[in-house]
Every structure is written in structure tokens, then in C-alpha cells.
Design an enzyme around this catalytic site. Structure first.
Site, short mmCIF file in Angstrom:
data_model
loop_
_atom_site.label_atom_id
_atom_site.label_comp_id
_atom_site.label_asym_id
_atom_site.label_seq_id
_atom_site.Cartn_x
_atom_site.Cartn_y
_atom_site.Cartn_z
N ARG A 185 0.69 -1.07 -0.13
CA ARG A 185 -0.33 -0.20 -0.20
C ARG A 185 1.31 1.03 0.42
O ARG A 185 0.36 2.49 -0.19
CB ARG A 185 -1.01 -0.07 1.53
CG ARG A 185 -2.10 -1.36 0.86
CD ARG A 185 -3.19 -0.89 1.82
NE ARG A 185 -3.03 -0.93 2.99
CZ ARG A 185 -3.82 -0.21 4.30
NH1 ARG A 185 -5.11 -0.67 4.08
NH2 ARG A 185 -3.48 -0.07 5.63
N ASP A 186 2.10 1.27 -0.06
CA ASP A 186 2.43 2.17 -0.42
C ASP A 186 4.28 2.07 -1.06
O ASP A 186 4.95 2.68 -0.45
CB ASP A 186 3.75 3.05 1.63
CG ASP A 186 4.07 4.07 1.85
OD1 ASP A 186 3.77 5.12 0.79
OD2 ASP A 186 4.63 4.62 2.30
N LEU A 187 4.23 1.31 -2.30
CA LEU A 187 4.93 1.33 -2.69
C LEU A 187 5.66 2.39 -4.33
O LEU A 187 4.29 3.47 -4.45
CB LEU A 187 4.64 -0.51 -3.67
CG LEU A 187 5.77 -0.45 -4.45
CD1 LEU A 187 6.57 -1.32 -3.85
CD2 LEU A 187 5.23 -1.74 -5.92
#
Length: 372
Positions: free
Chosen positions: A53-55
Site C-alpha cells: 500500500r505504500d510502494l
């Protein structure tokens, strides 16, 4: 206490992309190797039910010896469990919405340019592995072009583009981008999650298939260059030399056919090679006939020379025989003269002896008469 792996070095995929931004496409394509390792990492995480979710490139560290480490899993979501990062995630989304210039925001869940549409709309319950696939598409687009798919300053501008505009084709943004990779970016960046590749593994497979095909394409280009060079060389030659170059071209074309049976360029080279082969065969036949005539002429000349030599030899032999005959005749004549002289000498000697005997007898008679 909570311990994490210590990663030596400060280089991230973000810095690598920035360094290669103005470089030729071949240089940027080298970053596909760390990108594939990221895909493999996410494939493993997704298999365990973990969504990052924070790539983004800043969260991908590149080691000194080719290591690739995906970091900052603090906002990750474990499927089928309570979303413990939900409130923090909502706070960061609100921070984006309130920012007048996103370039001043240092961090947030899924830096806006890499966020999937469902994440940008705040639909946390809809985020799954395909949300990470969207982020992979944005990273791949940036690797290929040096920029994000959508350019914006505010979160509102981003939302408007993500929800209303189709993602651009990487081939239209940067020169030399492979068509297959550009299409992969479009599929990863689809607004509808169902239109995206099913998993990070599928993304990696598509990239690796392109790499394999690209390697074949490079081989084919090399063989086609060899074929063209051989055919160009053949046109300046004749006969057997031409045919050797044509054979070299045909061998290269055969390698192309093995890898690309449908290659039109190979077909064109084949036609050209066949025409040159026919020309070469005719030239070789003409040359063979000329050589045959030359050999026949040389043989006739040789026979003439040999015949002349034999004739000269016979004439010389005849002359020598005649000379020997003359010599023998001269010897016979001299011998005859010698025998004649001897015969005469013997005759004279015989006559002298008779005369002497006759004189002796006369003298004896006279002596007898005197004694009486």
C-alpha cells in the site's frame, strides 16, 4: 523492542531513476532487473496475504552487490485481518487533500503519483494486490520515461486525471520505449482493477517474456546484418567467390528463420540471395567453360610442342645416322684402298721374287757353261 535489518548504503530506485532519466533507453532498461526483484518480493508478500500500500521508488533500496530490498511496510495491510493502519492511512489522505502543493509533503501512504484510483478515493476496503500492481505500473512507467504517468501539483488535479483520463502511452512520452512494455504499463494503470494484471507475478512474467523476445530480436538483427553484409559483398564479386558470400548469407538467414519463421526481411534476403546464386552459378559455368577451353588450348599447344620436339629429335637422329653411315662408308673406302695398296705391294713383291729366281737360274746356267 522491534528490530529491522540494517541496509548499508543510501541509493534507492528513486535515485537510480533520476540518474538515468536523461540517459538512452538502453541505460534505463537496466533498471528492469531491480524492478523484477520488487515484483518477486510483492509476489511473495501477496502469497502471504500482505498488501504493501505504500510502494514507490523511495521505498526500494538498492544494495552494493545487486541486492534489492522493499522497505517501509508500516502501512501494509494483512488481508482477512483488522486494518490497524486504517486511521493513519486516512489521516495521510486528508493531508494530501489539504496540501496546496504536494511537492511540500514529505511522506504519505502511497505517494500520490503511485496510488491506485481506489486508494486515492479513500476506498481502503477495495485495496488489494491489484492496488500494488497499479503502483508497479507507475514505477515501470517512470523507469521507461523518467516521469510519472500523470503530472500534477494538487491532490485534486491527480484525482481528476486518475478518474477521468486514460494513462498515457510510454512510447509517446519517451523515444525508444519498447511497445510491449508500454502496453504493460497501460494495463497496470487501468482504472478498473479487473483490467489490470492479476498479480505482481504476472507483471514480472510479462517483463521477462519481453526480455526473452528482445534477446531473440537482437540475435535476429545481428543475423540480418550479417546476411545483408554478405549479399552486398557478393554483388561486387563473381563466380565461386560470389557463391561463397551467398552461402554465408543463406546460413545467416537460416538462423533468422529458426527464430522468426515469419520474418519478411528474411524472406526479402532469401529472394536476393537466390537471384545472386543464379548469377553466380551462371558466372561459374562461364568461367568453367573458359577454363576448359584454356585447358584444351594448352593441351593442344603442349601436343604441338611435344610433336615438334619429337620431329626435331627424329631429324637429328636421322642426321646422326646419316653421319654415321658416311663415316662407315669413308672407313670402308679407306680400308679398301689400304687393302688395294697391300695387294699391289704383295704383287710387286711376288714379281720381284720371280725375277730374282729367274735371274738366279740364268746365272746358274751361265756358270755351268763356263765350267765346261
Amino acid at each position: 523492542y522491534y528490530t529491522m535489518r540494517f541496509i548499508k548504503g543510501e541509493r534507492t530506485l528513486a535515485t537510480a531513476i533520476e540518474e538515468a532519466k536523461e540517459a538512452p533507453i538502453e541505460e534505463r532498461l537496466r533498471l528492469l532487473e531491480p524492478f523484477l526483484k520488487v515484483c518477486d518480493t510483492l509476489s511473495y508478500a501477496h502469497a502471504k496475504g500482505v498488501i504493501h500500500r505504500d510502494l514507490k521508488p523511495d521505498n526500494i533500496v538498492l544494495g552494493e552487490f545487486g541486492e534489492v530490498v522493499v522497505i517501509d511496510w508500516g502501512l501494509a495491510k494483512i488481508q482477512d485481518r483488522d486494518d490497524v493502519a486504517h486511521e493513519r492511512w486516512q489521516d495521510r489522505i486528508q493531508e494530501y487533500r489539504e496540501a496546496t502543493d504536494l511537492r511540500t509533503v514529505a511522506s504519505a501512504m502511497g505517494t500520490p503519483g503511485y496510488m491506485a484510483p481506489e486508494a486515492a478515493k479513500g476506498q481502503a476496503e477495495k485495496m488489494d494486490a491489484k492496488s500494488d500492481v497499479y503502483s508497479l505500473g507507475a514505477i515501470l512507467f517512470q523507469i521507461l520515461t523518467g516521469r510519472l504517468p500523470f503530472e500534477f501539483r494538487t491532490f485534486g488535479e491527480l484525482i481528476q486525471q486518475v478518474l477521468q483520463a486514460d494513462p498515457p502511452q510510454a512510447v509517446d512520452v519517451a523515444e525508444g520505449v519498447p511497445e510491449a512494455l508500454s502496453e504493460l504499463c497501460v494495463r497496470c494503470l487501468a482504472r478498473d482493477p479487473d483490467e489490470r494484471p492479476a498479480s505482481a507475478e504476472d507483471v514480472a512474467r510479462a517483463v521477462r517474456e519481453w526480455q526473452a523476445q528482445s534477446a531473440v530480436d537482437r540475435e535476429v538483427e545481428g543475423f540480418l546484418r550479417d546476411a545483408k553484409t554478405a549479399l552486398d559483398t557478393a554483388e561486387g564479386l563473381d563466380g565461386a567467390a560470389m557463391l561463397r558470400q551467398v552461402d554465408r548469407a543463406v546460413a545467416a538467414i537460416g538462423q533468422v528463420r529458426t527464430r522468426r519463421p515469419e520474418s519478411q526481411r528474411a524472406a526479402s534476403c532469401e529472394q536476393r540471395a537466390e537471384a545472386l546464386r543464379e548469377t553466380g552459378i551462371r558466372a561459374r559455368e562461364r568461367g568453367a567453360r573458359r577454363q576448359s577451353l584454356v585447358r584444351t588450348g594448352l593441351a593442344a599447344l603442349l601436343l604441338l610442342v611435344v610433336g615438334a620436339a619429337v620431329a626435331v629429335g627424329l631429324v637429328e637422329a636421322a642426321g646422326q645416322e646419316e653421319a654415321r653411315e658416311r663415316t662407315r662408308a669413308d672407313l670402308g673406302e679407306r680400308n679398301a684402298r689400304t687393302q688395294l695398296r697391300r695387294a699391289r705391294a704383295l704383287a710387286l713383291a711376288s714379281n720381284s721374287t720371280v725375277a730374282l729366281e729367274r735371274d738366279a737360274q740364268s746365272a746358274l746356267l751361265l756358270a755351268r757353261e763356263a765350267l765346261r
